[in-house]
Write a protein that holds these residues in place. Structure first.
Motif, PDB file in Angstrom:
ATOM      1  N   SER A 180       0.855  -1.189   0.000  1.00  0.00           N
ATOM      2  CA  SER A 180       0.000   0.000   0.000  1.00  0.00           C
ATOM      3  C   SER A 180       0.886   1.231   0.000  1.00  0.00           C
ATOM      4  O   SER A 180       1.762   1.371   0.866  1.00  0.00           O
ATOM      5  CB  SER A 180      -0.895  -0.011   1.257  1.00  0.00           C
ATOM      6  N   GLN A 181       0.685   2.114  -0.962  1.00  0.00           N
ATOM      7  CA  GLN A 181       1.496   3.332  -1.035  1.00  0.00           C
ATOM      8  C   GLN A 181       1.344   4.181   0.218  1.00  0.00           C
ATOM      9  O   GLN A 181       2.291   4.826   0.670  1.00  0.00           O
ATOM     10  CB  GLN A 181       1.106   4.148  -2.269  1.00  0.00           C
ATOM     11  N   THR A 182       0.142   4.172   0.796  1.00  0.00           N
ATOM     12  CA  THR A 182      -0.093   4.948   2.013  1.00  0.00           C
ATOM     13  C   THR A 182       0.721   4.394   3.169  1.00  0.00           C
ATOM     14  O   THR A 182       1.315   5.144   3.950  1.00  0.00           O
ATOM     15  CB  THR A 182      -1.595   4.942   2.372  1.00  0.00           C
ATOM     16  N   SER A 183       0.769   3.061   3.292  1.00  0.00           N
ATOM     17  CA  SER A 183       1.550   2.438   4.360  1.00  0.00           C
ATOM     18  C   SER A 183       3.052   2.687   4.167  1.00  0.00           C
ATOM     19  O   SER A 183       3.785   2.899   5.133  1.00  0.00           O
ATOM     20  CB  SER A 183       1.274   0.932   4.416  1.00  0.00           C
ATOM     21  N   VAL A 184       3.486   2.666   2.922  1.00  0.00           N
ATOM     22  CA  VAL A 184       4.890   2.977   2.619  1.00  0.00           C
ATOM     23  C   VAL A 184       5.223   4.394   3.059  1.00  0.00           C
ATOM     24  O   VAL A 184       6.237   4.656   3.720  1.00  0.00           O
ATOM     25  CB  VAL A 184       5.186   2.797   1.116  1.00  0.00           C
ATOM     26  N   GLY A 185       4.327   5.334   2.728  1.00  0.00           N
ATOM     27  CA  GLY A 185       4.532   6.729   3.122  1.00  0.00           C
ATOM     28  C   GLY A 185       4.553   6.912   4.623  1.00  0.00           C
ATOM     29  O   GLY A 185       5.315   7.732   5.152  1.00  0.00           O
ATOM     30  N   MET A 186       3.736   6.139   5.332  1.00  0.00           N
ATOM     31  CA  MET A 186       3.709   6.209   6.794  1.00  0.00           C
ATOM     32  C   MET A 186       5.057   5.809   7.386  1.00  0.00           C
ATOM     33  O   MET A 186       5.604   6.519   8.241  1.00  0.00           O
ATOM     34  CB  MET A 186       2.617   5.282   7.339  1.00  0.00           C
ATOM     35  N   ILE A 187       5.589   4.681   6.945  1.00  0.00           N
ATOM     36  CA  ILE A 187       6.863   4.201   7.489  1.00  0.00           C
ATOM     37  C   ILE A 187       7.981   5.194   7.177  1.00  0.00           C
ATOM     38  O   ILE A 187       8.855   5.459   8.020  1.00  0.00           O
ATOM     39  CB  ILE A 187       7.201   2.802   6.937  1.00  0.00           C
ATOM     40  N   GLU A 188       7.954   5.774   5.994  1.00  0.00           N
ATOM     41  CA  GLU A 188       8.950   6.794   5.646  1.00  0.00           C
ATOM     42  C   GLU A 188       8.810   8.022   6.548  1.00  0.00           C
ATOM     43  O   GLU A 188       9.811   8.603   6.977  1.00  0.00           O
ATOM     44  CB  GLU A 188       8.803   7.179   4.180  1.00  0.00           C
ATOM     45  N   SER A 189       7.575   8.409   6.865  1.00  0.00           N
ATOM     46  CA  SER A 189       7.346   9.553   7.758  1.00  0.00           C
ATOM     47  C   SER A 189       7.863   9.271   9.167  1.00  0.00           C
ATOM     48  O   SER A 189       8.274  10.187   9.881  1.00  0.00           O
ATOM     49  CB  SER A 189       5.851   9.887   7.821  1.00  0.00           C
ATOM     50  N   PHE A 190       7.851   8.003   9.559  1.00  0.00           N
ATOM     51  CA  PHE A 190       8.384   7.615  10.865  1.00  0.00           C
ATOM     52  C   PHE A 190       9.910   7.638  10.892  1.00  0.00           C
ATOM     53  O   PHE A 190      10.522   7.488  11.948  1.00  0.00           O
ATOM     54  CB  PHE A 190       7.925   6.203  11.246  1.00  0.00           C
ATOM     55  N   GLY A 191      10.531   7.791   9.712  1.00  0.00           N
ATOM     56  CA  GLY A 191      11.986   7.793   9.632  1.00  0.00           C
ATOM     57  C   GLY A 191      12.585   6.415   9.413  1.00  0.00           C
ATOM     58  O   GLY A 191      13.800   6.236   9.476  1.00  0.00           O
ATOM     59  N   ALA A 192      11.726   5.421   9.135  1.00  0.00           N
ATOM     60  CA  ALA A 192      12.191   4.052   8.917  1.00  0.00           C
ATOM     61  C   ALA A 192      12.212   3.737   7.423  1.00  0.00           C
ATOM     62  O   ALA A 192      11.838   4.559   6.580  1.00  0.00           O
ATOM     63  CB  ALA A 192      11.292   3.074   9.661  1.00  0.00           C
ATOM     64  N   VAL A 193      12.642   2.522   7.094  1.00  0.00           N
ATOM     65  CA  VAL A 193      12.781   2.096   5.700  1.00  0.00           C
ATOM     66  C   VAL A 193      11.720   1.043   5.397  1.00  0.00           C
ATOM     67  O   VAL A 193      11.774  -0.073   5.926  1.00  0.00           O
ATOM     68  CB  VAL A 193      14.188   1.499   5.447  1.00  0.00           C
ATOM     69  N   PRO A 194      10.722   1.374   4.549  1.00  0.00           N
ATOM     70  CA  PRO A 194       9.669   0.401   4.247  1.00  0.00           C
ATOM     71  C   PRO A 194      10.153  -0.694   3.306  1.00  0.00           C
ATOM     72  O   PRO A 194      10.904  -0.433   2.368  1.00  0.00           O
ATOM     73  CB  PRO A 194       8.592   1.253   3.575  1.00  0.00           C
TER      74      PRO A 194
END
Length: 334
Positions: A180-194
């Motif tokens: 999910s692109q939204t879930s990918v964006g969330m993990i990136e916003s957390f500073g992690a690597v999706p």
């Protein structure tokens, strides 16, 4: 050769489903036996609730309509189940709302982190007829409609060997996400690597260090044995992504109004039944993970996570594609 094998793999379940009923009709297309596909195990709470749905349909229709359940991903992945439902090769399937994102952008609302502050807000939205009518009926023109939803819990972060107290602890973590692109964006916003991968690969990926973390509800620790390799479970509560029961829209339309009502009532009642089953399962799984698998459950500074994704909320609210559903759901939740 790969294309040929792939074609055979898709054809086999379709042939399997094309069994003739006693009147010569094709079951799952013209008869009153419905085929339902999902990817959970037989002891999963969602399967139990789907079995209750099947029982209710048969009972309310006085045996006129029956539901045969194909569990454990027998008929393919969630995406394949959706496509089979679209074509009518199966009548119903249970899939995650996140799997529906690529078919209808409205479903991406559930992947927006912290769109619901708590489960009570989620319930408010999902019991709002304006919300459910839009979500459930929006996909009729592409072959399916939703009947109901099932609680799939609050999604939380779990790691192999790092205890995370706030969002700063996410820096550099390789985290498995849903496709999910939204879930990918969330993990990136957390500073992690999706890292996108199939759910069935998570255990070995954690074990081998291919990923450092994943995110899911507590059942993943026990039902999928992730608690054997992931020793920290953080209550980030970042998403509430329901499971959806969808049905081929043409198949639904072929039933009489009375029969449609039977199916809709059975779906709604199975969702109510599911709430108790789900709560008991989460309680049991948490105790097993804590006492038998030595998983440490950690409270986090949730506000730090919420603050990190505010730009995503602004993007959704302002987007021509998602702005309407975002405002509708947020208004219903509050």
């Amino acid at each position: 050769m790969r294309k040929f094998i792939g074609g055979i793999a898709v054809l086999i379940p379709i042939l399997l489903l094309a069994a003739c009923g006693p009147d010569g009709s094709i079951l799952g297309q013209g008869g009153k036996e419905l085929k339902l596909a999902h990817n959970q195990s037989l002891d999963h709470p969602v399967h139990k609730s789907l079995a209750e749905f099947a029982r209710l349909v048969e009972d309310k229709s006085e045996g006129e309509i029956s539901v045969e359940i194909f569990a454990n991903g027998q008929l393919g992945s969630e995406r394949e189940a959706i496509e089979l439902t679209q074509t009518g090769a199966v009548d119903l399937s249970k899939v995650s709302a996140s799997a529906l994102e690529s078919f209808e952008s409205d479903y991406s609302i559930f992947s927006v982190p912290y769109v619901f502050e708590d489960y009570q807000q989620f319930e408010k939205a999902m019991n709002n007829k304006e919300v459910t009518d839009r979500l459930y009926l929006q996909t009729e023109d592409i072959g399916f409609r939703a009947l109901t939803y099932y609680n799939a819990g609050e999604r939380n972060l779990y790691t192999k060997n790092r205890e995370v107290k706030d969002v700063s602890g996410m820096e550099g973590l390789k985290v498995r996400v849903q496709p999910s692109q939204t879930s990918v964006g969330m993990i990136e916003s957390f500073g992690a690597v999706p890292t996108s991968m199939a759910y069935g690969e998570v255990y070995t990926a954690l074990q081998a260090g291919v990923i450092d973390a994943a995110e899911n509800n507590e059942t993943a620790l026990v039902n999928n044995n992730h608690g054997e390799v992931a020793k920290y479970y953080m209550y980030t509560e970042h998403q509430i992504v329901p499971d959806m029961l969808i049905m081929n829209s043409a198949r639904f339309d072929r039933f009489s109004e009375e029969e449609q009502q039977v199916i809709l009532e059975a779906a709604e009642e199975s969702t109510i039944y599911h709430e108790d089953v789900w709560k008991e399962t989460i309680k049991e799984n948490t105790e097993i993970a804590k006492n038998e698998m030595n998983v440490k459950f950690v409270e986090v500074d949730k506000q730090s996570f919420i603050d990190s994704v505010q730009a995503m909320h602004e993007d959704f609210a302002q987007s021509e594609k998602t702005g309407e559903i975002y405002k509708l759901v947020k208004g219903a939740a509050e």
